[in-house]
Structures are given as C-alpha cells and as structure tokens.
Write a protein that holds these residues in place. Sequence first.
Motif, PDB file in Angstrom:
ATOM      1  N   ILE A 546       0.835  -1.208   0.000  1.00 30.11           N
ATOM      2  CA  ILE A 546       0.000   0.000   0.000  1.00 30.11           C
ATOM      3  C   ILE A 546       0.863   1.248   0.000  1.00 30.11           C
ATOM      4  O   ILE A 546       0.596   2.208  -0.734  1.00 30.11           O
ATOM      5  CB  ILE A 546      -0.962  -0.013   1.212  1.00 30.11           C
ATOM      6  CG1 ILE A 546      -2.009  -1.117   1.033  1.00 30.11           C
ATOM      7  CG2 ILE A 546      -1.647   1.344   1.373  1.00 30.11           C
ATOM      8  CD1 ILE A 546      -3.011  -1.200   2.143  1.00 30.11           C
ATOM      9  N   ASN A 547       1.938   1.263   0.809  1.00 30.09           N
ATOM     10  CA  ASN A 547       2.845   2.406   0.799  1.00 30.09           C
ATOM     11  C   ASN A 547       3.502   2.574  -0.561  1.00 30.09           C
ATOM     12  O   ASN A 547       3.652   3.695  -1.065  1.00 30.09           O
ATOM     13  CB  ASN A 547       3.926   2.233   1.873  1.00 30.09           C
ATOM     14  CG  ASN A 547       3.602   2.992   3.149  1.00 30.09           C
ATOM     15  OD1 ASN A 547       2.869   3.989   3.118  1.00 30.09           O
ATOM     16  ND2 ASN A 547       4.130   2.546   4.273  1.00 30.09           N
ATOM     17  N   ALA A 548       3.916   1.454  -1.161  1.00 28.93           N
ATOM     18  CA  ALA A 548       4.560   1.523  -2.477  1.00 28.93           C
ATOM     19  C   ALA A 548       3.616   2.097  -3.519  1.00 28.93           C
ATOM     20  O   ALA A 548       4.017   2.909  -4.370  1.00 28.93           O
ATOM     21  CB  ALA A 548       5.041   0.136  -2.894  1.00 28.93           C
ATOM     22  N   ASN A 549       2.351   1.705  -3.466  1.00 23.91           N
ATOM     23  CA  ASN A 549       1.369   2.213  -4.428  1.00 23.91           C
ATOM     24  C   ASN A 549       1.072   3.688  -4.204  1.00 23.91           C
ATOM     25  O   ASN A 549       0.994   4.472  -5.156  1.00 23.91           O
ATOM     26  CB  ASN A 549       0.077   1.399  -4.337  1.00 23.91           C
ATOM     27  CG  ASN A 549       0.246  -0.016  -4.856  1.00 23.91           C
ATOM     28  OD1 ASN A 549       1.117  -0.292  -5.671  1.00 23.91           O
ATOM     29  ND2 ASN A 549      -0.579  -0.933  -4.369  1.00 23.91           N
ATOM     30  N   GLU A 550       0.897   4.077  -2.938  1.00 18.40           N
ATOM     31  CA  GLU A 550       0.564   5.469  -2.641  1.00 18.40           C
ATOM     32  C   GLU A 550       1.730   6.400  -2.943  1.00 18.40           C
ATOM     33  O   GLU A 550       1.531   7.530  -3.388  1.00 18.40           O
ATOM     34  CB  GLU A 550       0.131   5.605  -1.182  1.00 18.40           C
ATOM     35  CG  GLU A 550      -1.235   4.998  -0.895  1.00 18.40           C
ATOM     36  CD  GLU A 550      -1.753   5.354   0.489  1.00 18.40           C
ATOM     37  OE1 GLU A 550      -1.030   6.068   1.225  1.00 18.40           O
ATOM     38  OE2 GLU A 550      -2.864   4.930   0.839  1.00 18.40           O
ATOM     39  N   LEU A 551       2.942   5.927  -2.674  1.00 22.12           N
ATOM     40  CA  LEU A 551       4.126   6.750  -2.935  1.00 22.12           C
ATOM     41  C   LEU A 551       4.606   6.623  -4.370  1.00 22.12           C
ATOM     42  O   LEU A 551       5.535   7.327  -4.780  1.00 22.12           O
ATOM     43  CB  LEU A 551       5.256   6.349  -1.980  1.00 22.12           C
ATOM     44  CG  LEU A 551       4.996   6.585  -0.482  1.00 22.12           C
ATOM     45  CD1 LEU A 551       6.092   5.955   0.357  1.00 22.12           C
ATOM     46  CD2 LEU A 551       4.884   8.074  -0.178  1.00 22.12           C
ATOM     47  N   GLU A 552       3.968   5.683  -5.110  1.00 28.06           N
ATOM     48  CA  GLU A 552       4.338   5.430  -6.515  1.00 28.06           C
ATOM     49  C   GLU A 552       5.814   5.072  -6.640  1.00 28.06           C
ATOM     50  O   GLU A 552       6.555   5.627  -7.455  1.00 28.06           O
ATOM     51  CB  GLU A 552       3.983   6.633  -7.389  1.00 28.06           C
ATOM     52  CG  GLU A 552       2.489   6.927  -7.430  1.00 28.06           C
ATOM     53  CD  GLU A 552       2.135   8.097  -8.341  1.00 28.06           C
ATOM     54  OE1 GLU A 552       3.078   8.734  -8.864  1.00 28.06           O
ATOM     55  OE2 GLU A 552       0.939   8.385  -8.514  1.00 28.06           O
ATOM     56  N   LYS A 553       6.220   4.104  -5.802  1.00 24.83           N
ATOM     57  CA  LYS A 553       7.620   3.664  -5.792  1.00 24.83           C
ATOM     58  C   LYS A 553       7.716   2.190  -6.175  1.00 24.83           C
ATOM     59  O   LYS A 553       6.840   1.386  -5.855  1.00 24.83           O
ATOM     60  CB  LYS A 553       8.239   3.859  -4.404  1.00 24.83           C
ATOM     61  CG  LYS A 553       8.281   5.301  -3.912  1.00 24.83           C
ATOM     62  CD  LYS A 553       9.203   6.163  -4.758  1.00 24.83           C
ATOM     63  CE  LYS A 553       9.249   7.592  -4.224  1.00 24.83           C
ATOM     64  NZ  LYS A 553      10.104   8.472  -5.070  1.00 24.83           N
ATOM     65  N   SER A 554       8.793   1.864  -6.872  1.00 22.04           N
ATOM     66  CA  SER A 554       9.074   0.484  -7.231  1.00 22.04           C
ATOM     67  C   SER A 554      10.530   0.176  -6.906  1.00 22.04           C
ATOM     68  O   SER A 554      11.269   1.035  -6.412  1.00 22.04           O
ATOM     69  CB  SER A 554       8.783   0.252  -8.714  1.00 22.04           C
ATOM     70  OG  SER A 554       8.873  -1.128  -9.015  1.00 22.04           O
ATOM     71  N   ILE A 555      10.952  -1.060  -7.186  1.00 18.36           N
ATOM     72  CA  ILE A 555      12.322  -1.468  -6.873  1.00 18.36           C
ATOM     73  C   ILE A 555      13.310  -0.567  -7.597  1.00 18.36           C
ATOM     74  O   ILE A 555      13.195  -0.319  -8.803  1.00 18.36           O
ATOM     75  CB  ILE A 555      12.560  -2.941  -7.289  1.00 18.36           C
ATOM     76  CG1 ILE A 555      11.531  -3.859  -6.638  1.00 18.36           C
ATOM     77  CG2 ILE A 555      13.969  -3.381  -6.923  1.00 18.36           C
ATOM     78  CD1 ILE A 555      11.539  -3.849  -5.139  1.00 18.36           C
ATOM     79  N   GLY A 556      14.295  -0.074  -6.836  1.00 20.56           N
ATOM     80  CA  GLY A 556      15.326   0.778  -7.412  1.00 20.56           C
ATOM     81  C   GLY A 556      15.038   2.260  -7.319  1.00 20.56           C
ATOM     82  O   GLY A 556      15.936   3.084  -7.518  1.00 20.56           O
ATOM     83  N   ASP A 557      13.787   2.644  -6.994  1.00 22.38           N
ATOM     84  CA  ASP A 557      13.443   4.059  -6.856  1.00 22.38           C
ATOM     85  C   ASP A 557      14.000   4.611  -5.544  1.00 22.38           C
ATOM     86  O   ASP A 557      14.245   3.865  -4.582  1.00 22.38           O
ATOM     87  CB  ASP A 557      11.932   4.260  -6.884  1.00 22.38           C
ATOM     88  CG  ASP A 557      11.342   3.993  -8.248  1.00 22.38           C
ATOM     89  OD1 ASP A 557      12.123   3.910  -9.210  1.00 22.38           O
ATOM     90  OD2 ASP A 557      10.104   3.847  -8.353  1.00 22.38           O
ATOM     91  N   TYR A 581      -1.752  -2.032  10.661  1.00 23.27           N
ATOM     92  CA  TYR A 581      -1.662  -0.571  10.660  1.00 23.27           C
ATOM     93  C   TYR A 581      -2.116   0.017   9.325  1.00 23.27           C
ATOM     94  O   TYR A 581      -1.491   0.907   8.756  1.00 23.27           O
ATOM     95  CB  TYR A 581      -0.243  -0.115  11.007  1.00 23.27           C
ATOM     96  CG  TYR A 581       0.248  -0.673  12.307  1.00 23.27           C
ATOM     97  CD1 TYR A 581      -0.246  -0.211  13.513  1.00 23.27           C
ATOM     98  CD2 TYR A 581       1.166  -1.724  12.321  1.00 23.27           C
ATOM     99  CE1 TYR A 581       0.179  -0.765  14.716  1.00 23.27           C
ATOM    100  CE2 TYR A 581       1.591  -2.284  13.515  1.00 23.27           C
ATOM    101  CZ  TYR A 581       1.092  -1.800  14.713  1.00 23.27           C
ATOM    102  OH  TYR A 581       1.513  -2.354  15.897  1.00 23.27           O
ATOM    103  N   GLY A 582      -3.228  -0.535   8.832  1.00 22.46           N
ATOM    104  CA  GLY A 582      -3.769  -0.059   7.570  1.00 22.46           C
ATOM    105  C   GLY A 582      -2.931  -0.444   6.377  1.00 22.46           C
ATOM    106  O   GLY A 582      -3.132   0.061   5.274  1.00 22.46           O
ATOM    107  N   GLY A 583      -1.976  -1.368   6.578  1.00 19.48           N
ATOM    108  CA  GLY A 583      -1.118  -1.827   5.484  1.00 19.48           C
ATOM    109  C   GLY A 583      -0.036  -0.840   5.113  1.00 19.48           C
ATOM    110  O   GLY A 583       0.625  -1.005   4.083  1.00 19.48           O
ATOM    111  N   LYS A 584       0.187   0.181   5.952  1.00 20.41           N
ATOM    112  CA  LYS A 584       1.162   1.221   5.607  1.00 20.41           C
ATOM    113  C   LYS A 584       2.365   1.130   6.550  1.00 20.41           C
ATOM    114  O   LYS A 584       2.392   1.761   7.611  1.00 20.41           O
ATOM    115  CB  LYS A 584       0.505   2.592   5.670  1.00 20.41           C
ATOM    116  CG  LYS A 584      -0.692   2.717   4.726  1.00 20.41           C
ATOM    117  CD  LYS A 584      -1.444   4.021   4.904  1.00 20.41           C
ATOM    118  CE  LYS A 584      -0.668   5.188   4.353  1.00 20.41           C
ATOM    119  NZ  LYS A 584      -1.486   6.430   4.318  1.00 20.41           N
ATOM    120  N   THR A 585       3.351   0.304   6.169  1.00 22.25           N
ATOM    121  CA  THR A 585       4.549   0.109   6.979  1.00 22.25           C
ATOM    122  C   THR A 585       5.778   0.102   6.074  1.00 22.25           C
ATOM    123  O   THR A 585       5.669   0.098   4.850  1.00 22.25           O
ATOM    124  CB  THR A 585       4.494  -1.215   7.763  1.00 22.25           C
ATOM    125  OG1 THR A 585       4.345  -2.306   6.835  1.00 22.25           O
ATOM    126  CG2 THR A 585       3.311  -1.239   8.722  1.00 22.25           C
TER     127      THR A 585
END
Length: 776
Positions: A546-557, A581-585
Amino acid sequence: MLKRILLKDLTRNKVVTTTLFIFILLASMLVSSATNVIVELTDSMTSLFQKSHAPHYVQMYSGKLNQEEIDKFSSKTPCVKEQQTTELLNINGANIFLGNNGKNQANSVLENSFTKQNDKFDFLLDMDNQIMQIKDGEIGVPVYYMKQYNLKIGNTIKIINGNFFMEFTIKDFIRDAQMNPSLVTSKRFLISDNDWNTLKANIGEIEYLIEFLLNDINKINKFETLYQSTKLPQIGTSITYPIYQVLNALSDGIVVIIIILISILLIVISVLCLRFTLITTIEEDYREIGVMKAIGIQNSNIQNLYLTKYLLIASLASSLGYILSLFIGSFFTKNINLYMGTVNKSTFSILIPFIGSVLVFVSIVFFCKIILKKLKKISAVDALRSSKSINSVKYGYNLQLYKNKITNTNMFLGLNEVVRKFTTYGLLCFVYMICIFLMIVPLNFLNTIQSPEFITYMGAGKSDIRIDLQRTKQTQHLFNSILQNIKNDSDIEKYASFTTSSYKIKNKDGELENIKIENGNFKTFPLTYLKGSAPIKEDEIALSTINANELEKSIGDNLSVFSKNKELTLTVSGIYQDITYGGKTAKAMLPSEEDNILWNIINLNIKSGVNLEDKLKQYSIDYYPAKVTDMNNYISQTLGSVISQLRLVIKLSFIISVAISSLITAMFFKMLIAKDTSQTATMLSLGFSTRDIRIQYITRALLVLIIGVGLGIILANTLGQKISGLLLSGILNLQFVVNPLVIYILCPAILILTVFITITVISRAINKIKIISIIE
C-alpha cells in the motif's frame, strides 16, 4: 387453454421445475440477504459514528504534552470544529482479571486502556447506543470481551498489582467507534472519574489521544498533511475517520462479498439450467411447434407460450427468496447488531433488498427470452417432414467397443457416452466445478489466516514467540535487559529484535508525511517479498504494497527519509505484503532516534523439546509488563471477528454446494433418461438389464463429477487465491495453506456420495421403461 397447457407442463417435469425454482429462490434469497447486510452495515455504522461523534483525525501519543500549542493550532485552523485530548491509562493484561474465573490477560495481544467519558465528542456508548454514564465502582467493558469470554452484566473486573487491588462491577458493555473491531488491538474500558484518578495514582502508563472534529469531512487528507507539517506530537499512530469505517466494516464486508459471489454463481447456474431445459423441451416439442407454425401461430405467441411458465417460476421463486431473506437476515447481521447496534428499518432498507430480488427475476427472464429466439430458426416444413432438431448434437470422438480395455462393458459404455456428448455434459461438469470451488475456497482461506504462516502477511517473519514492548520511560532499559536474558537462555534457538520508529518522508507531491519504519535484522525471520528483497544496507528501505502504491515507488526508486533532522536518500530494495496498521509500513536499517521510538518487538524460536506453554508463562512473569504471545494466539486474537464470520460462510457454502449438486444431478438425469427412452428400450431388447443401464448412468455422473472436481480444485487454487487475497487490504498475492485431507479427500467424497445417492434414486425410473416403447 394456456392455463391447461401450463399446468400439464409443470406436472410433467416436476423435478426440473422444482430444481429451477430452488436455484432461482437461492439466488434471490442470497442477493436480498447480501444487499440487506450492506444496508444494515451502512445504517448501523452511520448511526454508531453519529451517536458517538466519532473523531475525524486522531493522533496517539505518549510523552510530555503541551496542550497550549495544540489549542493554538486548533484556533488558527479554520477547518477544525472541535478538539479534545483524551487521557488513556494503559494497564498491562497481567494485572487485569476479567469475569469471575480469575484468569488474567497476560497472554493477550490486546492493549487495555482505562478512560473517562469524554465531554465533547468520541463518546463510548452502551448497548442501547446511548452515551454511557458510569458511577464509582462500575465499569463499561468492550463488547469484544463480552463475546470472547461470555461476560455478563454483574460480573466483576479486578485490577491487581502487588498490594494494590480494585474491583469493578460490569454495568454494561460499550460500543467504541474507534476500537470495536478485533483488528484494532487497543480496547477501552470506561470507569468513573474518581476511579480513574485512583488507578492513575497506583498503576499504568498515560497515553494521549489528540482528537479533532472537522467542519468538512472531505478535508481530512488536507488536515492530515497540515498537522504532520507542524511540530505538534506525532510519535505514535495516527488514524482517520475513513480508516475507522474500513476497520469496522471489514469482517462483515468479507461476508457480503462472498455471498454476492455465491449469488452470481447461482444465477449463472440457473441460466445454464434454464438453457438446457428450454432446448430439451423445444426438441421434445419440435413437431408440435411445426404444427403451430403451419396453422399460422406467430413466433411471438409461441415464445410467450413457453415464456409464461418461466415467468411464473421466476416470479414465485424470486418473491419467496426475498421473503425468506427477511427471516434469515439476523443470521448474517448478528455480528453487526452486536458490535454496532440495531437500527430501525426504513422504507429504503426494505426496498433495496427487494430490488435485489427483482434484478434476479429480470436477469432470468432476459436470458430466457434470448434462448427462446431459437424458435425463429424452426421451419414448419422441416419440423413436419423430419425429426431434425434445432440443437442437433455434434458428437465428439467415439470409442470403439472392440478396442475396449475396460473389462466392465457398462462402465465403458457410460464413458463412451460422456466422450461422445461432452458438450451436453458440459453444464453438469461446470456446476460440479462451481460446487467444489464454493466448498474449498472459504475453507482454504480460513485455514490460511489461522495458520502460523499467515504472520508473514502481517509484516513479520514466522517465529514461535513474539514479545511486544510499548514505548514507556523504562522501555529501553527493559528492552536491553530482555535481549541480554534471551541471549543467555540455552532454550532459545534463534532470536531477532526490531524497533519501530516514526519518521518523516516526502510523498509523491513533495509534501512531508509520517511513516512507521521498522529497523532490525530481517535475515533471521525472513519475509517473502513480492518484489526485491529485504534491506541489508543503511541506504535501503522495503515498503509495504500500500505504501509503495501510494508513494508510486518500485524497486530501485529513491525515497527521501528524514532522520535526526537530516535528509537521507534511500533506495527501495523490496516490496512486501502487510495488513497491519492499515497496510502502511516500511522496513529499513536506520539508526533509531530515542525520542521517536514507538515500540519494540522480539521474535524468537525455541529449541526442539522445549515446552512452549511453560516458556510463555515464564517470560510473561520475567519480562512484565511486556506482552508475550505465541503466534497462533496473536493471529486468532487479531483476526478473531474475520475468522468467526468465515466459519459462518463455510457452513453456508457447504449447504448450498451439496444442495446444488444433488438438485442439478436430479434435474439433468431426469431429463436425460426421459429423452433417451427409445435408446434405453433398444438396449433392453438387446439383452441389457435395467441394472446394466443404471450402472451406465451412474458411470456418466461420476465421471463428469470427477472431471468437474478436478477443474474446481485447480480453479480454487488459482482464481480462488486471487479473490481471497483481495478481501484483505494489503495483500496482492495470497498463497493458500491447504489441508490435503480435507480439501482433496473429504470435500470431494461428500460431493461424490451426494451425487451417487441422487443418481441411484433417479435412475430407478429406468425400471419403468418397457421394450414396447421403442415402437413409435
């Protein structure tokens, strides 16, 4: 005339009519029930949140608090309507004894807080959803504990700490918009102001809830960003109104989604059965349809002749399904009524489930009309001149009897019939596939979330024991002492410690926001990463999905994280699944800041032969006030309501699957035996006995069942996994933990037994067929 034809047709095909009626009834009942649950869940939750005046934004905080700064911020922020700071007195479970059994909560993962009734908003409600008033010596207990421990009004709650002792009598049970669900590991007990002051002077740690009511609920995200840009307290979990709604709706929402999926599958089965029935009926009446066309009856009138029967069946079944849903509604809404209260039925809440039934009726009639368009293809001349069918079967591969390696001729003939006409048996195969799918997917899902392996979907590696230590003034000293003792404990095979702290990061818009980052050694108890791997360097970070999707981050970013007032650029090394914790860790290897630590966790495995229960008891005493739990208890307590609702769904799916498999088998072979009368009479004239022919039909049914069960198991372990993963926010790739004995043996055996008994009973009709019937 129409009435006479209709009655004759209904009595001629009783089994077929009954089966279609039951399928449509079940679909209507479940659709109405699902919409009723949605309406009741929405109404009850809205009522609970309105009556309790649930806060829109809450910041949890432990430490020194400057209320004047919070007041200044509130007065200068136009969107803030009300602000209050609530004091919670956190007391370790080892000091709390619930009910009259004298058992404490030492092994509970829940954090228990004692509080006073609020003055402005965030009220704790009684079981009538009224603001609860408490006198000295009384206590309001979370409804979660009432269900978990079967507590009753008048039972006692004891607080014991050395020589200190206080006893309370349960006045009522409380509904708490913030902390109702089992997924929320914090629970609030309500006591009087005087009793709270007494407790505060003798036991517990203070934690603050800095709460805000806003003028416009749509501005929660903007307010959250604004608050996190200030220097106000932010070390702790922050929760917003929408998250409270999601947490309260989750367990019942899962039931709704599964019921809707079952309903859709039932409608599909009903339509397929309808198609098979209509085409078979039209084939039987092929010459009669030709006569009607020859004497000038229009296609639309002939269609209406057939449609009337199914209009009657669909309307009666849909209506009865809706009526039944009104009686069984409490079966699905019991959990909602317990945790959120009952809301008086409105016209709207009655109308919506009725619309659900109407939609089932409309869909059945719509598909019926589509199927009846085949009547246009029938030519009066062809129908009167030949026995040609509008749906002539294209036979598949024909097995040769002389090449038969199966010693039993009857079994071979049954097999050959399925191979030749597999398109005809496709409906049966599909239904059996759906039945086994409905049986094993909820079972697999339940088995998965109850298994120790599920902890990996909660952002932690699998271990025997978990030790949680919330941040207090003495935490660091106690944490270091526990680590030293574990290091010297010869019963321990391996261990790892983790510290979760609050940091600030730059989001995708360049604004600062808080993030919880767990720091530690992630090799000892590894997670399974969807992409990448665990952070092994100080300049790496792993993000939850969820954090990766919201922050728009992928491997290497890269991700900017602020530590000790310095901006650090970390590289995303991995993405993992987490529902806590809402999936945001997030996970990293940053140096922990003393003032920003939220909690500490220690995971450990004991050596083979060491008694787990004894170790848990020993650690609970030695490491007080830390929470010591084994992973099975941790999962069952955290996901208790979800597990409870899943068990309800499993019972429902088993009953429906067995009923469907029996009914569809009865309907299909009843029609097939009637259609094959001439062929059966021919076989009887050639010397086959009725027992031989019955064995052939049983062989057909069981062969199609085995194929359907095999396909259903494959479908459950692929599509079923993906659907189940979507039910829990934060999981993209769920892997079922399967009990082979139940899934691959017991469930198929139940279906096989059901189908075998049904086809055995239905095939007795062959005994009534006489050889003379071959003469037309």
